[in-house]
Design an enzyme around this catalytic site. Structure first.
Site, PDB file in Angstrom:
ATOM      1  N   CYS A 112       0.846  -1.189   0.000  1.00 19.33           N
ATOM      2  CA  CYS A 112       0.000   0.000   0.000  1.00 19.33           C
ATOM      3  C   CYS A 112       0.882   1.239   0.000  1.00 19.33           C
ATOM      4  CB  CYS A 112      -0.915   0.028   1.219  1.00 19.33           C
ATOM      5  SG  CYS A 112      -1.857   1.567   1.286  1.00 19.33           S
TER       6      CYS A 112
ATOM      7  N   LYS B 264       0.430  -9.697  -1.995  1.00 20.52           N
ATOM      8  CA  LYS B 264       0.188  -8.687  -3.031  1.00 20.52           C
ATOM      9  C   LYS B 264       1.419  -7.798  -3.185  1.00 20.52           C
ATOM     10  CE  LYS B 264      -3.456  -5.465  -4.491  1.00 20.52           C
ATOM     11  NZ  LYS B 264      -4.807  -4.980  -4.136  1.00 20.52           N
TER      12      LYS B 264
ATOM     13  N   ILE C 207      -0.671  -6.443  -9.713  1.00 18.88           N
ATOM     14  CA  ILE C 207       0.133  -5.545  -8.906  1.00 18.88           C
ATOM     15  C   ILE C 207      -0.783  -4.666  -8.046  1.00 18.88           C
ATOM     16  CG2 ILE C 207       2.086  -5.353 -10.482  1.00 18.88           C
ATOM     17  CD1 ILE C 207       0.814  -2.790 -11.637  1.00 18.88           C
ATOM     18  N   ASN C 208      -0.236  -4.116  -6.982  1.00 25.16           N
ATOM     19  CA  ASN C 208      -0.895  -3.028  -6.280  1.00 25.16           C
ATOM     20  C   ASN C 208      -0.726  -1.756  -7.122  1.00 25.16           C
ATOM     21  OD1 ASN C 208      -1.991  -1.309  -4.244  1.00 25.16           O
ATOM     22  ND2 ASN C 208      -1.297  -2.741  -2.672  1.00 25.16           N
TER      23      ASN C 208
ATOM     24  N   GLY D 131      -4.616  -5.035 -12.435  1.00 29.00           N
ATOM     25  CA  GLY D 131      -4.092  -3.741 -12.833  1.00 29.00           C
ATOM     26  C   GLY D 131      -4.792  -3.294 -14.104  1.00 29.00           C
TER      27      GLY D 131
END
Lengths: 257, 302
Positions: free
Chosen positions: B130, B165, B191-192, B243
């Site tokens: 994050c 993640k 992906i984040n 994504g």
């Protein structure tokens, strides 16, 4: 209250001058239950924008099965709404949000204060109050007479008091300066408009000890309480304007009033 | 009809399409608008050991073909989740996964321990990526040692599958993936969001309250496909791709790059029913191209 994702047909488009356009949308099925003060999330066709745009519900006409959206064409998304043609389909997720307070007691005097495009949800709310035994009055403010939209429609529902900054309609000045606030007492006030206007009315209401609610328009993505982008600081912490609002009691907010 | 069932590290899914954490609430918010049972898995909002208020408003800005957000993991904490939200979601007839975040390996582990007790949560997704929190979050996901430390701590206490993640905001995502795999991760999601920024030039200030945020939406898709491809070539465990996916074709692209399943994120805001439509679209595409199973396209270009 059940939410829907549906295509409605653009049955009528009225340009109201300046940046304002009124879209009248027709549903093929009877419109679902909708509370005054609720809003829609609309997809903006033929636009570079990605996300839906939250637009408050201006009016619900059960006879013609129409839902009206009063739109200020400010950015790319809302300008795309102004390029729609009659017969186009518009995809809505609705009805969203909590809406204004229901009638508290028969005959109550409710002042509905609006500025700019913020007047939009007050029309439906005024109609609801009138039909349910309350006594609404409208206090509408604008820079100039051209900013006072749908005046005939408002006047067909309840008394309308107007202020304009250039005195081209009603009394000169801001809504907080209108003489009706001195002449008549109100049981409660509901406001939707630019934030400085809402703060000014909230200050007035607090001082006069009149219950007051405001309708906010924080930027949002989902409209469903999932993205957590539209939060407002309240006495309960950060809450979503899209689900806990858009209407808040001024005592639940952390505004400096 | 092609078979679109998938199995990610023991997690059986009806479709390869999951909803991404932070874009689908707890699923319940969407219950009127999509049949939740038809979603492969719902990954609920990032959950931390203690409640978090998140960042100040404004938290989002729309950008070309995408959006930035800086929500900052607002949630009511793991105990609140177990007590008040779990009873509401446990009977949804699909996989409900919890996305777990924290500010220290110990935080992650204690949060995961609480979630481990919940019978109807078959797996967790560890969020080490994050970009919107000061402590922890992405700080762990950008070094191999940081990523490994979180997975090690959680692996010691959590008994069901762990999906980790990954952040794209790194020099070599494959190195992070390998480090995480070595610590016992069962699967990876890539992906984040990408760290980004946008400025209101009239107001001469950033559009987001903390200046930077995470970029998502169709604009990140090529970066995400590249990450999935690099990671899938480097590891043996399954990869879940996400994504900018907003169509069946997008999902198939990720699967060909090596993803065994996909997640839909920002697109949920545009069409609340998109996750189910994409699953149907994958099935239709497989049929029209003569495939009998979705497995036949996974890693097709590796």
């Amino acid at each position: 209250m059940r939410k829907f994702q549906k295509n409605l047909t653009v049955s009528e488009i009225q340009f109201l001058g300046g940046k304002y356009v009124l879209l009248k949308l027709t549903d093929t099925d009877p419109l679902p239950e909708i509370l005054p003060g609720q809003f829609v999330e609309v997809l903006t066709p033929n636009s570079q924008t990605l996300l839906r745009r939250p637009i408050s519900i201006n009016y619900v006409d059960r006879d013609t099965n129409q839902l009206w959206l009063l739109v200020a064409m400010i950015g790319e998304g809302t300008r795309a709404l102004g390029r729609l043609r009659e017969g186009d389909q518009l995809n809505l997720v609705f009805p969203l949000g909590n809406g204004f307070s229901p009638v508290q007691k028969a005959g109550e005097e409710v002042l509905l204060v609006g500025g700019g495009v913020g007047i939009a949800p007050l029309l439906e709310y005024g109609k609801y109050l009138r039909e349910n035994g309350a006594s609404p009055s409208f206090l509408l403010g604008g820079r100039t007479a051209a900013d006072i939209l749908l005046l005939d429609k408002f006047e067909s529902i309840a008394p309308v008091y107007i202020t304009t900054e250039d005195a081209s309609a009603g009394e000169k000045g801001f809504v907080t300066q209108h003489s009706i606030l001195l002449e008549k007492s109100f049981d409660r006030i509901s406001v939707c408009g630019p934030k400085p206007m809402m703060v000014a009315i909230a200050k007035y209401a607090k001082l006069a000890n009149i219950p007051c609610e405001v309708s906010l328009e924080n930027m949002m993505a989902c409209g469903l309480g999932a993205c957590l982008c539209c939060v407002e600081k309240t006495v309960k912490g950060n809450v979503c304007v899209c689900t806990e609002g858009p209407v808040f009691d001024i005592n639940d907010l952390t505004w400096q009033i | 009809m092609a078979d679109i069932k998938v199995n990610i590290a023991g997690l059986q899914m009806k479709t390869p399409v999951m909803t991404a954490s932070g874009t689908f609430g707890y699923g319940l918010e969407y219950a009127d608008l999509v049949n939740l049972e038809d979603i492969g898995a719902i990954i609920v909002k990032g959950t931390t050991l203690n409640a978090r208020q998140g960042n100040d408003y404004p938290r989002m800005a729309e950008t070309p073909s995408g959006m930035l957000n800086c929500v900052g993991l607002q949630n009511k904490g793991a105990e609140y989740f177990c007590k008040h939200i779990y009873p509401e979601v446990k009977d949804i007839k699909t996989n409900v996964l919890v996305n777990v975040s924290g500010s220290s390996p110990d935080d992650y582990a204690r949060c995961a321990e609480l979630i481990d007790e919940l019978d109807h949560i078959p797996a967790i997704e560890l969020n080490i990526s994050c970009p919107n929190v000061k402590q922890g979050g992405m700080a762990f996901g950008v070094t191999t040692s940081g990523a490994a430390s979180v997975v090690r701590a959680v692996r010691a206490v959590y008994h069901k599958p762990i999906i980790v993640k990954l952040s794209p905001n790194v020099t070599s995502i494959a190195d992070i993936a390998c480090a995480v795999q070595d610590e016992g991760a069962d699967a990876l999601s890539c992906i984040n969001t990408l760290m980004g920024m946008s400025i209101d030039i009239e107001k001469r200030r950033p559009r987001l309250s903390i200046s930077t945020g995470g970029l998502s939406g169709p604009c990140v898709k090529p970066v995400a496909v590249r990450c999935v491809w690099q990671v899938a070539r480097a590891v043996k465990i399954p990869v879940v791709g996400l994504g900018g996916i907003s169509s069946a074709e997008d999902a198939i692209e990720f699967m060909m790059a090596g993803a065994s399943a996909v997640q839909v994120g920002t697109a949920n805001f545009i069409d609340p029913a998109i996750s189910v439509k994409i699953a149907q679209g994958i099935s239709d595409w497989l049929d029209s191209h003569g495939y009998r199973s979705v497995q036949e396209i996974v890693g097709a270009i590796l």
